[in-house]
Each structure stands twice: as C-alpha cells, then as structure tokens.
Enzyme design. Structure first.
Site, mmCIF file in Angstrom:
data_model
loop_
_atom_site.group_PDB
_atom_site.id
_atom_site.type_symbol
_atom_site.label_atom_id
_atom_site.label_comp_id
_atom_site.label_asym_id
_atom_site.label_seq_id
_atom_site.Cartn_x
_atom_site.Cartn_y
_atom_site.Cartn_z
ATOM 1 N N GLY A 37 0.827 -1.200 0.000
ATOM 2 C CA GLY A 37 0.000 0.000 0.000
ATOM 3 C C GLY A 37 0.860 1.248 0.000
ATOM 4 O O GLY A 37 1.860 1.325 0.713
ATOM 5 N N ARG B 100 -0.228 -4.939 -4.694
ATOM 6 C CA ARG B 100 0.105 -6.257 -4.140
ATOM 7 C C ARG B 100 0.016 -7.295 -5.245
ATOM 8 O O ARG B 100 -0.910 -7.275 -6.047
ATOM 9 C CB ARG B 100 -0.843 -6.596 -2.985
ATOM 10 C CG ARG B 100 -0.687 -5.642 -1.808
ATOM 11 C CD ARG B 100 -1.488 -6.085 -0.585
ATOM 12 N NE ARG B 100 -1.160 -5.236 0.546
ATOM 13 C CZ ARG B 100 -1.826 -4.141 0.891
ATOM 14 N NH1 ARG B 100 -2.886 -3.784 0.172
ATOM 15 N NH2 ARG B 100 -1.466 -3.429 1.929
ATOM 16 N N TYR B 101 0.971 -8.207 -5.253
ATOM 17 C CA TYR B 101 1.039 -9.214 -6.312
ATOM 18 C C TYR B 101 1.432 -10.541 -5.688
ATOM 19 O O TYR B 101 2.434 -10.623 -4.961
ATOM 20 C CB TYR B 101 2.064 -8.788 -7.372
ATOM 21 C CG TYR B 101 2.128 -9.697 -8.571
ATOM 22 C CD1 TYR B 101 1.127 -9.681 -9.538
ATOM 23 C CD2 TYR B 101 3.201 -10.584 -8.736
ATOM 24 C CE1 TYR B 101 1.194 -10.503 -10.648
ATOM 25 C CE2 TYR B 101 3.271 -11.407 -9.837
ATOM 26 C CZ TYR B 101 2.263 -11.372 -10.795
ATOM 27 O OH TYR B 101 2.331 -12.198 -11.884
ATOM 28 N N GLY C 86 6.525 -3.043 3.144
ATOM 29 C CA GLY C 86 6.261 -3.472 4.504
ATOM 30 C C GLY C 86 6.704 -4.899 4.747
ATOM 31 O O GLY C 86 7.641 -5.398 4.106
ATOM 32 N N GLY D 72 5.405 -7.880 4.023
ATOM 33 C CA GLY D 72 5.388 -8.782 2.875
ATOM 34 C C GLY D 72 6.514 -8.508 1.902
ATOM 35 O O GLY D 72 7.118 -9.427 1.341
ATOM 36 N N ASP E 191 0.800 0.863 9.041
ATOM 37 C CA ASP E 191 0.353 0.048 10.177
ATOM 38 C C ASP E 191 1.369 -0.004 11.313
ATOM 39 O O ASP E 191 1.024 -0.343 12.447
ATOM 40 C CB ASP E 191 0.066 -1.388 9.716
ATOM 41 C CG ASP E 191 -1.037 -1.455 8.672
ATOM 42 O OD1 ASP E 191 -1.952 -0.617 8.743
ATOM 43 O OD2 ASP E 191 -0.969 -2.327 7.783
#
Length: 391
Positions: free
Chosen positions: A11, A73-74, A101, A103, A132
C-alpha cells in the site's frame, strides 16, 4: 558501475515518494532502472532505464502521496522468484532496492536467497514503509507518522461534530486501518485534552474484548457524557472469534466492517442512534496531513539506502532507531532481511496499553503544529445563580 533497479510495493503512503527521491538524489555514477507496479513489474520484466528527464520529474513527487513508480500487491508463485533473477540478469542489474512493509521484506529475503542459490551476485536492500507500523526490527516506519497525524485529527473533528449533534445521534464508531495491530487506532487519542473529549474508548486487537463489554462501556460513557465517540481497529476480534472481513484477495484477508457490525448491535441492544465511520484510504494518502517529521525521515531512509549500496551491504533493511533522552532523536542502521521476515507482525506492547504512555511515544512522529480546541458550551450546566459551569 552499479546497475540498480528500484521499486515500490504494498500500500502507498503519504511519504513513500520521499524515500524514492531521497535515494535518487543521493545515488551517484549508476544506471537506475525503475520497476513499474512493484513485484509484478519484476516478474513481467516491466523495468525501464530512468533517464535524466524521468529523474528530474521524480523530484517533483517528493511531497506527493502515492507511489510514483506504481505499487500494489502481487501474489508471487514459487517459480516467479527464478523468473525475477533471470529478468534482472538479462538487464545486467546487480542491485535491487525496494520500499515496502512486512510482505515486501519477506519477498526481498526470498529473492536474495534465490539469487544466492543461482549464484547470481545480486545486492538486495529494503526500505521500510508501512502505515500500520507492524514491522519488526525498527522503532517505526516511514508512512506511519503521517497516518497517525491524520487519524488523530479526523477522530477529534468527528467527535466535535457528534458533540454538537448528540440530541439527534449518540454513538459514532470510527474504524481505522492497522490490520492485526493497534498502533494506528491508539494514535486516535493524541489530541484528547479533557476526559469529556473523544475518543471515549479505543479498542485495539492486542486487548481481548467482548460485545457485552463494549455495550457496557458505551452505556457508561453515555450516562456520564451524553454521547460516545468510539475508535475501533479494523483487526479487533470480538468474543474470541475471528476478524470481520469483507473478503479475500489472493488468499489475503481484507479486513473491514467491524464498525458497522457493532453499530447495528448497539442500535438494537441499547436503543441508541449509532453511526459507523470508516476512515478509508485517506488515512494513508493524505497530503494535507503529512507529518514533516515523517517526511524528513522517509527522505533520509532513502538516502541511507543509497549509502548502503556503495558500502556493498546486501540482504538488509534500514532500521530507524530512537535516541535516548527526553528530546526526540533518531539514527539509521540496518538489520538482516531474514530477521525482519522472521519477526512477523509487531504488536502494540503492553506498556502502551496505557494510552498516555503511547501518546508520549507517538507525539514526535506526527510532527508539530497540532492545534488545541477550547471546550464548547455543550456539556456544561447552569448553576443555581444562572452561571454556566463545567460539568
């Protein structure tokens, strides 16, 4: 000469581009390749040489939210990691730098390991980014301070609005981002100055809660205050059950909807007019509420990444370390990607269940210029001699 591919994943944030510009303005004597749309661009070889015109244009985006290179995101399959190394090798790219982040850092660690297995000398560096604030091995991450600033203002303003309308509406449930951790929700009380100010209750995933407990809390707030502003992290679990979700994407739960779920229960069980408010994507992408401290740190993290490139560091993420003492300071170091990946989601520690202590910690990150609101006449009562007194 270094041939460097740089990308942005996950994000976007209000200050993600500041890290990119910090890196581009610091790196010297290198070929710079931009990766379009994060890891999808690496798999599909959507990589282009950033010429002087593009590099100059990127500078204009230093203070702009979002992701200049495209993010998203993938879902990577196992054979995609080999494909990524093959694509980088074809372009002669020997350094990979990515912002992201948890991931992203897990993926970068996997790419680093895959390159080693294939005996391809690939330098890999991670730039931390998340609203976050759930990343291990760093005090906080760029993007969080601006999101926290937005939430603290939005909740205070929504609460003032409800205070004015309490003869029509009594409860507002404000849902924040944060996934399975409560860092963002906790920041909603930063501008609370009086006990009657909102938010009156903050619920975070780290502290177990029941629907019965929430109803009891709200009843008490209404009795004492006349209205209730309640903040709920999207990841809270009610009655020991599961997160409330709005679906799944590539196996990833998309959290959301707990505020509307509770609003219906409150309306039914307590007979109070209740409204749910989801702050939405603006939490992470508001230019109006960018924290200048957050922006400064994001830029310097990008500069640090460029420094690590020329120190030939690899398999590492930049870490923000808070200085000692009452006056806020920070310095930058680096930690192994493997350690970050294994650290998982960093939850709100128990010491911050005391939100006053949390506010002391978060205040420097949201930046200066926070405006106080005076108390309104609402919530005061007339004394016997007719003077207005605070309740």
């Amino acid at each position: 000469m270094k041939s460097i591919a740089i990308g942005q994943a996950g994000g976007p944030t209000s200050v993600l581009n500041a890290s990119l510009v910090g890196f581009l303005n610091t790196i010297k004597d290198s070929k710079i390749y931009g990766v379009i749309s994060g890891f999808q661009g690496l798999v599909e070889n959507n990589i282009f040489l950033m010429d002087s015109k593009i590099l100059a244009e990127a500078n204009k985006f230093k203070n702009i939210p979002g992701a200049y290179l495209g993010s998203g995101r993938y879902h990577l399959k196992e054979d995609d990691f080999t494909k990524i190394i093959s694509n980088l090798k074809k372009s002669g790219i020997n350094t990979l730098v990515f912002s992201g982040g948890n991931g992203t850092m897990w993926t970068l660690n996997k790419i680093h390991q895959t390159a080693q297995k294939l005996h391809y000398p690939l330098q890999v560096i991670g730039i931390p980014k998340t609203v976050d604030n759930d990343m291990a091995e760093t005090d906080h991450a760029p993007g969080f301070g601006s999101a926290a600033r937005y939430i603290s203002h939005a909740v205070r303003d929504i609460s003032i609005d409800l205070e004015s309308m309490q003869n029509f509406e009594q409860v507002r449930l404000i849902e924040t981002m944060g996934r399975n951790v409560g860092w963002l929700a906790a920041s909603s009380g930063l501008l609370k100055e009086r006990s009657t100010d909102g938010p009156h209750k903050i619920y975070v995933p780290e502290i177990p809660i029941t629907v019965e407990g929430i109803l009891k809390d709200i009843s008490g707030v209404i009795q004492q205050n006349g209205y209730a502003t309640i903040v709920i992290s999207e990841g809270i679990i009610l009655d020991g059950g599961s997160n409330i979700t709005i679906g799944k994407f590539n196996g990833r739960k998309v959290l959301g909807g707990v505020s509307s779920h509770l609003a219906e229960i409150i309306q039914r069980e307590l007979g109070l007019k209740s409204r749910s408010e989801i702050l939405g994507m603006h939490q992470r992408s508001s230019q109006a509420y960018i924290s200048l401290q957050d922006q400064k740190e994001a830029y310097e993290v990008g500069m640090k990444a460029a420094e690590l490139v020329f120190r030939d560091e690899s398999g590492v993420m930049i870490s923000i370390i808070r200085g000692e003492g009452k006056t806020y300071s920070f310095f930058l170091s680096c930690v192994p990607l493997e350690k970050v990946a294994k650290g998982g989601e960093r939850r709100l520690p128990k010491k911050f269940y005391d939100f006053d202590k949390y506010n002391d910690w978060v205040r420097p990150l949201v930046g200066e210029g926070l405006q106080s609101f005076p108390p309104s006449l609402i919530g005061r009562s007339k004394s016997e001699n007719g003077e207005i007194t605070t309740r």
